[in-house]
Design an enzyme around this catalytic site. Structure first.
Site, short mmCIF file in Angstrom:
data_model
loop_
_atom_site.label_atom_id
_atom_site.label_comp_id
_atom_site.label_asym_id
_atom_site.label_seq_id
_atom_site.Cartn_x
_atom_site.Cartn_y
_atom_site.Cartn_z
N LYS A 47 -29.12 4.71 -78.17
CA LYS A 47 -28.77 3.84 -76.89
C LYS A 47 -27.17 3.74 -77.05
O LYS A 47 -26.84 2.84 -78.18
CB LYS A 47 -29.47 2.55 -76.82
CG LYS A 47 -30.99 2.96 -76.53
CD LYS A 47 -31.88 1.72 -76.38
CE LYS A 47 -32.07 0.81 -77.68
NZ LYS A 47 -33.00 -0.24 -77.56
N CYS A 94 -35.86 -4.37 -74.83
CA CYS A 94 -37.28 -4.36 -74.88
C CYS A 94 -37.64 -3.79 -73.23
O CYS A 94 -38.70 -3.17 -73.27
CB CYS A 94 -37.61 -6.01 -74.72
SG CYS A 94 -37.34 -6.85 -76.21
N GLY A 105 -32.59 -8.78 -72.97
CA GLY A 105 -33.91 -8.12 -72.78
C GLY A 105 -33.88 -6.63 -72.58
O GLY A 105 -34.85 -6.02 -72.10
N THR A 106 -32.42 -6.02 -72.57
CA THR A 106 -32.50 -4.70 -71.97
C THR A 106 -33.11 -3.81 -73.11
O THR A 106 -33.82 -2.66 -72.41
CB THR A 106 -30.80 -4.23 -72.14
OG1 THR A 106 -30.37 -4.62 -73.32
CG2 THR A 106 -30.28 -4.82 -70.97
#
Length: 266
Positions: free
Chosen positions: A173, A209, A206-207
């Site tokens: 990522k 997850c 929270g990206t």
């Protein structure tokens, strides 16, 4: 039957990340979400004020209870906290006939540690080898492999280093780089560069997850890994665009945006 997806992760009391984000994602993407709680955090938009891991026997009992009765089409892991939990969960995944998406959570969005340093070797030796897809961010890549990525070109080196530990696929990522939000999906042979515009929105709690859970949802529906990751990227990009303020710090992404409940509708 509705596809069933299991998250094995920590609880975020603020509801933006952890198993709460996982379950919201699973609902939004048309699957039945189930959970194994590995740890409880006192957490809000400002950071993590405390964390308490559950006993291994409690985690194992939750997992067996769900898998043996209800069954799963995919499993996603998040915060595992310590070496004992990492190794127990890896053993459970190895005995489950379902794809596993491993998000090797090391620190929170605010920089708070969520994995003991003593557990890193267990992640490398036990957890990554049973992963269908591993989804590390650049900080986690550095933590696990020592490879530090500062340019898009270096993402290939990072992917090779992670694949060396045994996952079938890896998503590197690149959200911490400048420019477009670019991720690299590869199994060491084929490459998929996934690009999206970078939204000017600080509310991104929270990206990680959310992305991993969305991938698990796609796999549970029978999609190939490239199909599942591509769809997950689209979903999380929309969730980031619709992220909203909550509390005094970093707010969450909007897991309900694809259901027509984005910030514009609030």
């Amino acid at each position: 039957m509705i596809p069933r997806v299991l998250t094995v992760a920590g609880s975020d009391s603020g509801g933006g990340a952890g198993l709460q984000a996982d379950l919201k994602t699973m609902l939004a993407l048309g699957t039945h979400g189930m959970s194994v709680v590995t740890a409880v955090t006192a957490q809000n938009s400002l950071g993590v004020q405390g964390a308490w891991e559950l006993p291994v026997e409690a985690v194992r009992a939750q997992y067996r209870s769900v898998v043996d009765d209800i069954g799963v089409q995919a499993v996603k892991t998040g915060m595992l906290a310590c070496a004992e939990l990492v190794e127990a969960v890896a053993e459970l995944l190895a005995g489950t006939d379902a794809p596993a998406v491993v998000d090797p959570v090391g620190v929170s969005k605010h920089g708070d540690p969520l994995l003991a340093a003593s557990a890193l070797d267990s992640v490398r030796r036990k957890l990554l080898p049973v992963a269908t897809v591993a989804t590390p961010n650049l900080d986690e890549v550095a933590q696990l492999t020592g490879v530090r990525v500062e340019t898009e070109a270096q993402m290939r080196q990072a992917a090779a280093a992670v694949l060396g530990y045994g996952p079938r696929w890896v998503v590197i990522k690149g959200g911490h780089l400048s420019g477009e939000a670019v991720d690299l999906l590869t199994d060491g042979c084929e490459e998929h560069w996934l690009r999206a515009p970078r939204h000017d929105n600080r509310h991104t709690h929270g990206t990680g997850c959310t992305l991993a859970s969305a991938i698990a949802c796609g796999l549970a529906k029978g999609q190939s890994v490239p199909e599942a990751v591509t769809a997950a990227k689209e979903y999380v990009t929309g969730a980031i665009a619709a992220g909203f303020a909550l509390g005094g710090g970093i707010g969450p992404v909007d897991h309900g945006w694809a259901l027509g409940r984005g910030t514009a509708g609030r």
